[in-house]
Design a protein around this motif. Structure first.
Motif: not given
Length: 80
Positions: A58-68
């Motif tokens: 399911e990982f698309d190669g991007k680390l999806n962080l929601d900010g701080e």
């Protein structure tokens, strides 16, 4: 919505409409727990943790962080 109990070989079975399965997020070959309570038959999809392979797929190669992230106020002798 109604369905009938029918003979299926030496057992009995019911057919569940596609729309009901989609709404319950049940797919072909999913395992369901069968529970009986107060005269009702319940089919329950058990919780199952995803394997590392499933998570990686399911990982698309991007680390999806929601900010701080707010860690709240210091508790001990942390230096901020």
């Amino acid at each position: 919505m109604q369905t009938q109990v029918k003979t299926w070989g030496n057992s009995q079975g019911i057919r569940i409409p596609k729309e009901v399965l989609q709404e319950a997020n049940v797919k072909i070959n999913d395992v369901l727990d069968v529970r009986v309570a107060a005269g009702m038959i319940m089919l329950v999809k058990p919780f199952r943790h995803k394997t590392l392979e499933e998570r990686f797929a399911e990982f698309d190669g991007k680390l999806n962080l929601d900010g701080e992230f707010d860690w709240d106020e210091p508790v001990g002798r942390e230096v901020w």
